[in-house]
Each structure stands twice: as C-alpha cells, then as structure tokens.
Enzyme design. Structure first.
Site, PDB file in Angstrom:
ATOM      1  N   LYS A   9       0.834  -1.199   0.000  1.00 49.62           N
ATOM      2  CA  LYS A   9       0.000   0.000   0.000  1.00 49.62           C
ATOM      3  C   LYS A   9       0.871   1.252   0.000  1.00 49.62           C
ATOM      4  CE  LYS A   9      -3.794  -2.198   2.561  1.00 49.62           C
ATOM      5  NZ  LYS A   9      -4.812  -1.986   3.625  1.00 49.62           N
ATOM      6  N   PHE A  57     -15.828   4.812   6.450  1.00 49.64           N
ATOM      7  CA  PHE A  57     -14.414   5.090   6.176  1.00 49.64           C
ATOM      8  C   PHE A  57     -14.019   4.823   4.727  1.00 49.64           C
ATOM      9  CE2 PHE A  57     -14.560   0.711   7.912  1.00 49.64           C
ATOM     10  CZ  PHE A  57     -13.925   0.013   6.905  1.00 49.64           C
ATOM     11  N   ARG A  85      -1.290 -14.362   5.620  1.00 48.68           N
ATOM     12  CA  ARG A  85      -2.187 -13.660   6.566  1.00 48.68           C
ATOM     13  C   ARG A  85      -1.598 -13.666   7.976  1.00 48.68           C
ATOM     14  NH1 ARG A  85      -6.560 -10.277   5.179  1.00 48.68           N
ATOM     15  NH2 ARG A  85      -7.722 -10.967   7.007  1.00 48.68           N
ATOM     16  N   THR A  91      -5.772  -6.380  11.252  1.00 50.45           N
ATOM     17  CA  THR A  91      -6.007  -5.193  10.420  1.00 50.45           C
ATOM     18  C   THR A  91      -5.437  -3.929  11.055  1.00 50.45           C
ATOM     19  OG1 THR A  91      -8.038  -6.211   9.586  1.00 50.45           O
ATOM     20  CG2 THR A  91      -7.816  -3.826   9.287  1.00 50.45           C
ATOM     21  N   ARG A 102       2.285  -5.907  10.003  1.00 53.81           N
ATOM     22  CA  ARG A 102       1.552  -4.739  10.519  1.00 53.81           C
ATOM     23  C   ARG A 102       1.975  -4.424  11.957  1.00 53.81           C
ATOM     24  NH1 ARG A 102      -4.311  -6.532   8.004  1.00 53.81           N
ATOM     25  NH2 ARG A 102      -4.091  -5.542   5.953  1.00 53.81           N
ATOM     26  N   ASN A 112      -2.006   0.495   6.947  1.00 52.71           N
ATOM     27  CA  ASN A 112      -1.505  -0.758   7.530  1.00 52.71           C
ATOM     28  C   ASN A 112      -0.627  -1.564   6.564  1.00 52.71           C
ATOM     29  OD1 ASN A 112      -3.545  -1.629   5.916  1.00 52.71           O
ATOM     30  ND2 ASN A 112      -4.791  -2.531   7.530  1.00 52.71           N
ATOM     31  N   HIS A 115      -1.899  -5.234   1.839  1.00 55.54           N
ATOM     32  CA  HIS A 115      -3.098  -6.059   1.730  1.00 55.54           C
ATOM     33  C   HIS A 115      -2.649  -7.486   1.473  1.00 55.54           C
ATOM     34  CE1 HIS A 115      -6.877  -7.764   0.344  1.00 55.54           C
ATOM     35  NE2 HIS A 115      -6.167  -8.305  -0.636  1.00 55.54           N
TER      36      HIS A 115
HETATM   37  P1  TYD Z   1     -10.594  -5.541   5.839  1.00 55.56           P
HETATM   38  O1  TYD Z   1     -10.818  -6.306   4.568  1.00 55.56           O
HETATM   39  O2  TYD Z   1     -11.660  -5.614   6.897  1.00 55.56           O
HETATM   40  O3  TYD Z   1      -9.209  -5.975   6.562  1.00 55.56           O
HETATM   41  P2  TYD Z   1      -7.845  -6.623   6.055  1.00 55.56           P
HETATM   42  O4  TYD Z   1      -7.087  -5.599   5.242  1.00 55.56           O
HETATM   43  O5  TYD Z   1      -7.108  -6.972   7.335  1.00 55.56           O
HETATM   44  O6  TYD Z   1      -8.206  -7.846   5.246  1.00 55.56           O
HETATM   45  O7  TYD Z   1     -10.385  -3.987   5.500  1.00 55.56           O
HETATM   46  C1  TYD Z   1      -9.707  -3.600   4.350  1.00 55.56           C
HETATM   47  C2  TYD Z   1      -8.969  -2.328   4.644  1.00 55.56           C
HETATM   48  O8  TYD Z   1      -9.883  -1.301   4.981  1.00 55.56           O
HETATM   49  C3  TYD Z   1      -8.012  -2.413   5.827  1.00 55.56           C
HETATM   50  O9  TYD Z   1      -6.780  -3.028   5.499  1.00 55.56           O
HETATM   51  C4  TYD Z   1      -7.872  -0.970   6.188  1.00 55.56           C
HETATM   52  C5  TYD Z   1      -9.250  -0.397   5.891  1.00 55.56           C
HETATM   53  N1  TYD Z   1     -10.063  -0.265   7.120  1.00 55.56           N
HETATM   54  C6  TYD Z   1     -10.152   0.965   7.730  1.00 55.56           C
HETATM   55  O10 TYD Z   1      -9.558   1.952   7.261  1.00 55.56           O
HETATM   56  N2  TYD Z   1     -10.911   1.087   8.875  1.00 55.56           N
HETATM   57  C7  TYD Z   1     -11.552   0.026   9.416  1.00 55.56           C
HETATM   58  O11 TYD Z   1     -12.246   0.189  10.467  1.00 55.56           O
HETATM   59  C8  TYD Z   1     -11.437  -1.250   8.783  1.00 55.56           C
HETATM   60  C9  TYD Z   1     -12.151  -2.462   9.358  1.00 55.56           C
HETATM   61  C10 TYD Z   1     -10.704  -1.359   7.629  1.00 55.56           C
END
Ligand code: TYD
Length: 154
Positions: A9, A57, A85, A91, A102, A112, A115
């Site tokens: 990212k 968001f 993962r 997250t 992360r 973070n 992905h």
């Molecule tokens: P998600 O698919 O829930 O998590 P992951 O990346 O761990 O698979 O969310 C996708 C992205 O959305 C996450 O990496 C960062 C963003 N995000 C936020 O900005 N705020 C939030 O509250 C959540 C849940 C995700």
C-alpha cells in the site's frame, strides 16, 4: 501450492518498507510468481473492497490507496494464503502482534502497509483482478527441496 495476492500500500511505498517486507516473504520460502507497479483507481478499488463500499471510512480508504503508486505481488507456496495472513497480522496495526508485518511497521487501522488475500476464493479473484495470465510465472526455484520436505510437495 497456493497463490495469494499482496498489495504494498502507499504506506509501505512512502515509508520505504517494500524491500524489508519482500525479504521477509523470501526468508519464509514463498515464491514470487508475479510483481508489478501500478496506480490504483476508483474502479478497481470499488471491486477490490466491494465488501466495504458502504462503510463510513470507505472514501478515506480509497484516497489512502490512491495516494501513490502501489506494488502488487503474487506469492506462491504451500498454504500461502494462511501463511501470508499470519505474517501480515491484524487489520489494526496497533493490535497486530509484534513480529507481524503490521505489528512491526504500522500504528494505524488504515495505513496498515500491505493487503493480503483472506481466503482461497478471494485470492483467485484478486490475482485475476490485478494480473493478466501471462504476468504470472509458475516457476519453481531450484532450492525448493530445502524449503519443503518431499512429503509436503504437491
Ligand atoms: P478488511 O478487509 O476488513 O481488513 P484486512 O485488510 O485486514 O483484510 O479492511 C480492508 C482495509 O480497509 C483495511 O486493510 C484498512 C481499511 N479499514 C479501515 O480503514 N478502517 C476500518 O475500520 C477497517 C475495518 C478497515
């Protein structure tokens, strides 16, 4: 062996952590099957984060993901989706365990760093979303027999 999709990212690109993170994946024995740089746009992000489009968001997330070019990578390995993962961590970087990507590089729920595909169905769709078939290489490094035992090879 499984394939999984990683996105470095803008938080990884801007902060200069791409090399350190690739090193972690290679140390683990994961194989780089595809790698390229691209600028994400609204269309691909609406597909990629379709499960989040209604979240408050989402506009911020889209802006954050378009803030710089990204590097997309396809990694291959035994149980690669779960392995990556686990290496990625929770997250929210503030809740991700130390030792995870992360946990070590992020203090944010949004910024973070990477992905990583979450399940086999998503991994297949995501690799196809970001790579053309000819951009994926099913090569096997010569040292693979020192990464997995003969009993673990598919
Ligand atoms: P998600 O698919 O829930 O998590 P992951 O990346 O761990 O698979 O969310 C996708 C992205 O959305 C996450 O990496 C960062 C963003 N995000 C936020 O900005 N705020 C939030 O509250 C959540 C849940 C995700």
């Amino acid at each position: 062996m499984e394939k999984t999709l990683i996105i470095f990212k803008p938080s990884a690109m801007e902060r200069g952590y791409v090399g350190q993170i690739i090193t972690r994946f290679q140390q683990k024995g994961l194989i780089i099957s595809g790698c390229k740089m691209m600028q994400l746009d609204e269309k691909i992000l609406r597909e990629h984060y379709a499960h989040l489009v209604d979240k408050p968001f989402f506009p911020n997330l889209m802006a954050a993901m378009m803030a710089s070019p990204v590097i997309v990578m396809c990694l291959r390995g035994k149980d690669a989706i779960n392995v990556v993962r686990l290496m990625t961590g929770a997250t929210n970087g503030r809740e991700a365990l130390p030792g995870t990507i992360r946990g070590d590089f992020s203090s944010s729920n949004q910024e973070n760093i990477i992905h990583a595909s979450s399940c086999p169905e998503d991994a297949a769709a995501e690799v196809a979303r970001f790579f053309r078939p000819e951009e994926i290489f099913d090569w096997v490094p010569q040292n693979i027999r020192f990464v997995y035992s003969a009993f673990e090879m598919d």
